[in-house]
Design a protein around this motif. Structure first.
Motif, mmCIF file in Angstrom:
data_model
loop_
_atom_site.group_PDB
_atom_site.id
_atom_site.type_symbol
_atom_site.label_atom_id
_atom_site.label_comp_id
_atom_site.label_asym_id
_atom_site.label_seq_id
_atom_site.Cartn_x
_atom_site.Cartn_y
_atom_site.Cartn_z
ATOM 1 N N ARG A 299 21.853 8.631 3.207
ATOM 2 C CA ARG A 299 22.249 9.342 1.988
ATOM 3 C C ARG A 299 21.382 10.553 1.674
ATOM 4 O O ARG A 299 21.843 11.517 1.096
ATOM 5 N N ASP A 300 20.094 10.497 2.023
ATOM 6 C CA ASP A 300 19.220 11.627 1.726
ATOM 7 C C ASP A 300 17.960 11.514 2.570
ATOM 8 O O ASP A 300 17.662 10.458 3.148
ATOM 9 N N VAL A 301 17.208 12.605 2.626
ATOM 10 C CA VAL A 301 15.951 12.643 3.375
ATOM 11 C C VAL A 301 14.941 13.443 2.560
ATOM 12 O O VAL A 301 15.304 14.352 1.806
ATOM 13 N N ALA A 302 13.668 13.078 2.697
ATOM 14 C CA ALA A 302 12.607 13.782 1.983
ATOM 15 C C ALA A 302 11.324 13.667 2.792
ATOM 16 O O ALA A 302 11.170 12.777 3.632
ATOM 17 N N PHE A 303 10.399 14.585 2.534
ATOM 18 C CA PHE A 303 9.063 14.524 3.125
ATOM 19 C C PHE A 303 8.062 14.109 2.047
ATOM 20 O O PHE A 303 8.103 14.613 0.920
ATOM 21 N N ARG A 304 7.146 13.202 2.406
ATOM 22 C CA ARG A 304 5.998 12.967 1.547
ATOM 23 C C ARG A 304 5.054 14.156 1.651
ATOM 24 O O ARG A 304 5.108 14.932 2.613
ATOM 25 N N SER A 305 4.152 14.276 0.691
ATOM 26 C CA SER A 305 3.181 15.364 0.728
ATOM 27 C C SER A 305 2.255 15.252 1.934
ATOM 28 O O SER A 305 1.676 16.242 2.387
ATOM 29 N N THR A 306 2.124 14.026 2.469
ATOM 30 C CA THR A 306 1.295 13.798 3.650
ATOM 31 C C THR A 306 2.067 13.953 4.955
ATOM 32 O O THR A 306 1.511 13.749 6.033
ATOM 33 N N GLY A 307 3.359 14.310 4.868
ATOM 34 C CA GLY A 307 4.131 14.651 6.060
ATOM 35 C C GLY A 307 5.094 13.601 6.562
ATOM 36 O O GLY A 307 5.938 13.899 7.412
ATOM 37 N N GLU A 308 4.996 12.355 6.083
ATOM 38 C CA GLU A 308 5.919 11.315 6.566
ATOM 39 C C GLU A 308 7.349 11.608 6.103
ATOM 40 O O GLU A 308 7.566 12.117 4.998
ATOM 41 N N ILE A 309 8.299 11.265 6.960
ATOM 42 C CA ILE A 309 9.709 11.456 6.641
ATOM 43 C C ILE A 309 10.263 10.185 6.017
ATOM 44 O O ILE A 309 10.059 9.079 6.528
ATOM 45 N N LEU A 310 10.961 10.342 4.896
ATOM 46 C CA LEU A 310 11.593 9.232 4.198
ATOM 47 C C LEU A 310 13.108 9.384 4.297
ATOM 48 O O LEU A 310 13.651 10.455 4.036
ATOM 49 N N LEU A 311 13.780 8.310 4.666
ATOM 50 C CA LEU A 311 15.227 8.318 4.828
ATOM 51 C C LEU A 311 15.833 7.297 3.876
ATOM 52 O O LEU A 311 15.475 6.116 3.906
ATOM 53 N N LEU A 312 16.728 7.766 3.022
ATOM 54 C CA LEU A 312 17.383 6.883 2.046
ATOM 55 C C LEU A 312 18.678 6.338 2.632
ATOM 56 O O LEU A 312 19.574 7.091 3.018
ATOM 57 N N VAL A 313 18.764 4.997 2.716
ATOM 58 C CA VAL A 313 19.975 4.312 3.153
ATOM 59 C C VAL A 313 20.340 3.314 2.057
ATOM 60 O O VAL A 313 19.529 3.050 1.164
ATOM 61 N N PRO A 314 21.542 2.771 2.060
ATOM 62 C CA PRO A 314 21.911 1.837 0.991
ATOM 63 C C PRO A 314 20.919 0.674 0.869
ATOM 64 O O PRO A 314 20.703 -0.078 1.815
ATOM 65 N N GLY A 315 20.285 0.555 -0.287
ATOM 66 C CA GLY A 315 19.386 -0.565 -0.564
ATOM 67 C C GLY A 315 17.983 -0.439 -0.036
ATOM 68 O O GLY A 315 17.137 -1.303 -0.306
ATOM 69 N N GLU A 316 17.664 0.643 0.703
ATOM 70 C CA GLU A 316 16.329 0.769 1.284
ATOM 71 C C GLU A 316 15.917 2.227 1.438
ATOM 72 O O GLU A 316 16.758 3.121 1.509
ATOM 73 N N ILE A 317 14.594 2.426 1.517
ATOM 74 C CA ILE A 317 14.023 3.690 1.971
ATOM 75 C C ILE A 317 13.261 3.390 3.259
ATOM 76 O O ILE A 317 12.435 2.471 3.291
ATOM 77 N N HIS A 318 13.536 4.128 4.307
ATOM 78 C CA HIS A 318 12.841 3.951 5.572
ATOM 79 C C HIS A 318 11.803 5.072 5.736
ATOM 80 O O HIS A 318 12.158 6.250 5.694
ATOM 81 N N GLN A 319 10.539 4.677 5.891
ATOM 82 C CA GLN A 319 9.502 5.650 6.213
ATOM 83 C C GLN A 319 9.341 5.676 7.713
ATOM 84 O O GLN A 319 9.046 4.642 8.325
ATOM 85 N N LEU A 320 9.548 6.841 8.336
ATOM 86 C CA LEU A 320 9.552 6.940 9.783
ATOM 87 C C LEU A 320 8.153 7.202 10.323
ATOM 88 O O LEU A 320 7.298 7.769 9.623
ATOM 89 N N GLU A 321 7.950 6.789 11.567
ATOM 90 C CA GLU A 321 6.695 7.107 12.247
ATOM 91 C C GLU A 321 6.542 8.609 12.339
ATOM 92 O O GLU A 321 7.524 9.347 12.514
ATOM 93 N N THR A 322 5.312 9.092 12.263
ATOM 94 C CA THR A 322 5.050 10.529 12.337
ATOM 95 C C THR A 322 5.487 11.068 13.689
ATOM 96 O O THR A 322 5.268 10.438 14.733
ATOM 97 N N ILE A 323 6.143 12.229 13.666
ATOM 98 C CA ILE A 323 6.641 12.821 14.899
ATOM 99 C C ILE A 323 6.346 14.309 14.889
ATOM 100 O O ILE A 323 6.495 14.988 13.865
ATOM 101 N N GLY A 324 5.854 14.819 16.019
ATOM 102 C CA GLY A 324 5.734 16.249 16.227
ATOM 103 C C GLY A 324 4.735 16.967 15.333
ATOM 104 O O GLY A 324 4.777 18.193 15.222
ATOM 105 N N GLN A 325 3.804 16.270 14.683
ATOM 106 C CA GLN A 325 2.826 16.952 13.821
ATOM 107 C C GLN A 325 1.408 16.654 14.295
ATOM 108 O O GLN A 325 1.137 15.642 14.877
#
Length: 325
Positions: A299-325
């Motif tokens: 449904r949506d995506v955002a970056f934390r101020s520390t660079g982690e990617i957050l992915l919004l899916v129904p009922g959850e937020i997934h914080q992804l492993e750091t990539i390419g930084q």
């Protein structure tokens, strides 16, 4: 001489090998480092402000702490068709599209200010200095809303074409505007924020769906072009606007709600069309090379101020492993 030739050949082989390795990284799927469960599965918009998170849905805005626990929520009159979309933050304020109006919230206060009505398809962008929220209507006119009161205080007249997107430079001195004249080529304009004067313009190939600023003053654009999503970086240097790179996401038709976000470091781009099966694409912001993809509707995506990617899916937020930084 033979030794020099051998060294040169070895260098070419190593360079080619490194190039193959880099290409082989395309399409990698980053692992989920953390899952945050949500009590409300209707949220459709996500934003990170410092270590804390904000969610918005059909009738509610929710505030989560850094651990993902709900701190507070704010209900507002709404319908599933209207709802709220988080536009971003500036000078510590959160800005929203609340149904047919512009809204703002100061974290720590329990009230959401709602300002002047805005069109459903109007383009919006925020002043990084927190002075104004800018709106561009259907005919290319620009209206500046005072951030504190949300009242419209000044504006520029219509350009005679549909405004498909706007963005403000990090310095707050230039406004980028994508315009589609009724009879003519689509244009990306660079305008002086003090006067509205057009400083430069460049033709764009497709319909502009989303714009985002680069940390160095360049601009990223998602264009809908021949059934594909073209992610394009334009540079602004020495008073000249030019295309630097173009990455084609084949078979992905971007929509008006397509999301495009730049990592705080300026190194990554996140591209997501909500509910599209192709999911999230992560690109190197400097080169346009695809670094990873998370398939499946989100449904949506955002970056934390520390660079982690957050992915919004129904009922959850997934914080992804750091990539390419």
């Amino acid at each position: 001489m033979n030794q020099r030739k051998s060294s040169t050949l070895l260098g070419i082989i190593l360079l080619y090998s490194a190039s193959l390795t880099a290409c082989g990284e395309e399409g990698n799927t980053p692992d989920i480092a953390r899952r945050i469960s949500l009590s409300d599965s209707t949220a459709s918009s996500l934003h990170a402000l410092g270590p804390e998170l904000w969610l918005a849905g059909p009738t509610r805005i929710v505030h989560l702490d850094s651990a993902g626990q709900q701190v507070a929520h704010l209900d507002f009159p709404g319908t599933p068709e209207a709802g709220a979309e988080i536009l971003g933050d500036a000078a510590g304020m959160l800005f929203f599209r609340v149904g047919p109006a512009l809204g703002a919230l100061a974290p720590g206060r329990d009230s959401l200010r709602v300002g002047a009505p805005i069109g459903k398809t109007d383009a919006l962008t925020l002043d990084p200095l927190g002075r104004f929220a800018y709106q561009s209507g259907g005919h290319g006119a620009i209206t500046a809303h005072e951030a504190e009161t949300l009242r419209p205080v000044w504006g520029w007249p219509a350009l005679g074409g549909l405004s498909e997107g706007i963005a403000l430079s990090p310095e707050g001195d230039r406004l980028y505007q994508a315009v589609a004249p009724k009879d003519g080529q689509r244009l990306l304009l660079v305008r002086d924020l003090q006067t509205g004067r057009i400083l430069r313009q460049i033709e764009v190939e497709g319909e502009v769906r989303r714009m985002a600023m680069a940390t160095d003053g360049g601009i990223y654009v998602v264009e809908s072009h021949r059934g594909d999503a073209d992610v394009v970086r334009y540079t602004w240097a020495g008073g000249t606007l030019a295309e630097q790179w173009r990455t084609v996401l084949s078979g992905i038709e971007p929509a008006s709600n397509t999301q495009l976000h730049t990592a705080p470091s300026g190194q990554l781009l996140a591209v997501l069309t909500p509910e599209n099966e192709e999911g999230l694409h992560i690109l190197d912001a400097e080169t346009g090379v695809m670094l990873g993809q998370v398939a499946g509707p989100a449904r949506d995506v955002a970056f934390r101020s520390t660079g982690e990617i957050l992915l919004l899916v129904p009922g959850e937020i997934h914080q992804l492993e750091t990539i390419g930084q």
